[in-house]
Enzyme design. Structure first.
Site, PDB file in Angstrom:
ATOM      1  N   LYS A  29       1.505   3.631   2.110  1.00 22.93           N
ATOM      2  CA  LYS A  29       2.309   3.841   3.315  1.00 22.93           C
ATOM      3  C   LYS A  29       3.500   2.893   3.348  1.00 22.93           C
ATOM      4  O   LYS A  29       4.633   3.296   3.666  1.00 22.93           O
ATOM      5  CB  LYS A  29       1.430   3.644   4.560  1.00 22.93           C
ATOM      6  N   GLU A  30       3.267   1.619   3.014  1.00 24.49           N
ATOM      7  CA  GLU A  30       4.352   0.631   3.014  1.00 24.49           C
ATOM      8  C   GLU A  30       5.429   0.997   1.988  1.00 24.49           C
ATOM      9  O   GLU A  30       6.627   0.843   2.249  1.00 24.49           O
ATOM     10  CB  GLU A  30       3.787  -0.754   2.707  1.00 24.49           C
ATOM     11  N   ASP A  48      -5.123  -8.937   0.821  1.00 22.65           N
ATOM     12  CA  ASP A  48      -5.113 -10.366   0.479  1.00 22.65           C
ATOM     13  C   ASP A  48      -5.891 -10.615  -0.805  1.00 22.65           C
ATOM     14  O   ASP A  48      -5.487 -11.421  -1.655  1.00 22.65           O
ATOM     15  CB  ASP A  48      -5.740 -11.189   1.613  1.00 22.65           C
ATOM     16  N   ASN A  99       0.862  -1.171   0.000  1.00 26.66           N
ATOM     17  CA  ASN A  99       0.000   0.000   0.000  1.00 26.66           C
ATOM     18  C   ASN A  99       0.910   1.236   0.000  1.00 26.66           C
ATOM     19  O   ASN A  99       2.139   1.123   0.095  1.00 26.66           O
ATOM     20  CB  ASN A  99      -0.987  -0.008   1.178  1.00 26.66           C
TER      21      ASN A  99
END
Length: 327
Positions: free
Chosen positions: A204-205, A273, A202
């Protein structure tokens, strides 16, 4: 339509899921008053449910979409482990390649839902890499299964299954057998996922994983994606961006911004997922990366409209795509 054709091919695909499995437990209730002991709501419990979580939910998504899932992970020799194996069996997913480690408990994440909103989460787990014996058994099971599948997913929740040795063995074998390997990353391992087909962080990651700053515009995201690919020497990165949709950056410098398909967002639990499961099934069916990302975006739009750890299925996905193109 290419996307509908891909869905029809899902049932022919076999996917190996490697990563941290867990149980997602949900305590559902109503709030009618505040506790006199502290300024917190009192939850009157109406029901309790358990579902497959973590990498087990990825395997569940594969199965729900019509594919066949194999799973390699480690669990504890405990009641929760038995419950997880039973839930896998009920979904038609074999637990034969789960490794039992008596020194570690099976992970359980407990979410408390009141009046349709998540108000708290309680995690029962022990973090850290598994012992040498358990790691070796995990690698042995991976070596046994990869020749039998059409794609591999590394679902890293940072609980210990995805060690450097497991990563290296998995990616090397997937490349040897010329099958796609995708990664749902954990930030602390971000720069270890080298030479994969796709990585799906995502926003942020992606930012934290690359220690980036001042990422605001679409152009900033595209530039960040290019840096990720150069660092990891991988084929593509699909950055999920919430209400902004997704951005796919490929090693050939192709960039595709995909608007969100979500009508309403009730719960993002497990959405990542669903993204990686759908994308990987499409890649296993020989889809182009752009089409694989597009169909994953449709699937994500469906599951975030459901409460709890949710999945979608071919019929629901087909209907959503058809309805979208009618507009």
């Amino acid at each position: 339509m290419k996307l509908l054709k891909l869905i029809s091919l899902f049932k022919k695909q076999t996917v190996l899921v490697i990563g941290d499995v867990m149980i997602d437990k949900f305590i559902w209730g109503k709030v009618k008053r505040i506790s006199p002991e502290a300024p917190v709501p009192i939850i009157e419990v109406t029901k309790e449910t358990e579902t497959l979580g973590g990498a087990a939910n990825v395997a569940n998504n594969i199965t729900a979409l019509g594919g066949k899932a194999f799973i390699v992970s480690a669990i504890g020799e405990d009641a929760n482990g038995k419950s997880l194996v039973k839930m896998l069996s009920e979904k038609g997913i074999s637990s034969d390649c789960l490794v039992y480690d008596p020194q570690r408990p099976t992970i359980i994440k407990m979410r408390i839902i009141a009046s349709g909103q998540q108000v708290a989460r309680v995690d029962k787990e022990v973090k850290g890499f598994f012992n040498h014996h358990t790691e070796l058994k995990i690698v042995e099971n991976i070596e046994k299964l990869i020749p039998k599948v059409s794609a591999v997913i590394i679902s890293d929740y940072g609980k210990g299954v995805v060690s450097s040795k497991v990563l290296k063995s998995t990616i090397s074998l997937a490349r040897k057998y010329k099958i796609p390997v995708t990664v749902d990353p954990k930030v602390k391992h971000f720069k270890k996922y080298r030479k994969v087909t796709a990585i799906t962080p995502n926003e942020k990651e992606a930012i934290i994983g690359m220690s980036a700053k001042n990422i605001e515009t679409d152009e900033d995201i595209a530039s960040l994606g290019k840096k990720i690919l150069k660092t990891l020497n991988s084929d593509s990165v699909l950055i999920t961006r919430g209400e902004k949709g997704m951005t796919l950056i490929q090693s050939n410098d192709k960039i595709k911004n995909i608007p969100t398909r979500a009508k309403e967002v009730y719960d993002v639990t497990g959405a990542g997922d669903t993204v990686i499961s759908t994308m990987t099934l499409a890649l296993a069916a020989k889809a182009e990366l752009a089409n694989a990302a597009e169909i994953a975006n449709f699937a994500a739009g469906i599951v975030v409209g459901k409460l709890g750890t949710a999945t979608t299925n071919p019929r629901e996905l087909e209907k959503t795509i058809r309805d979208s193109y009618k507009k």
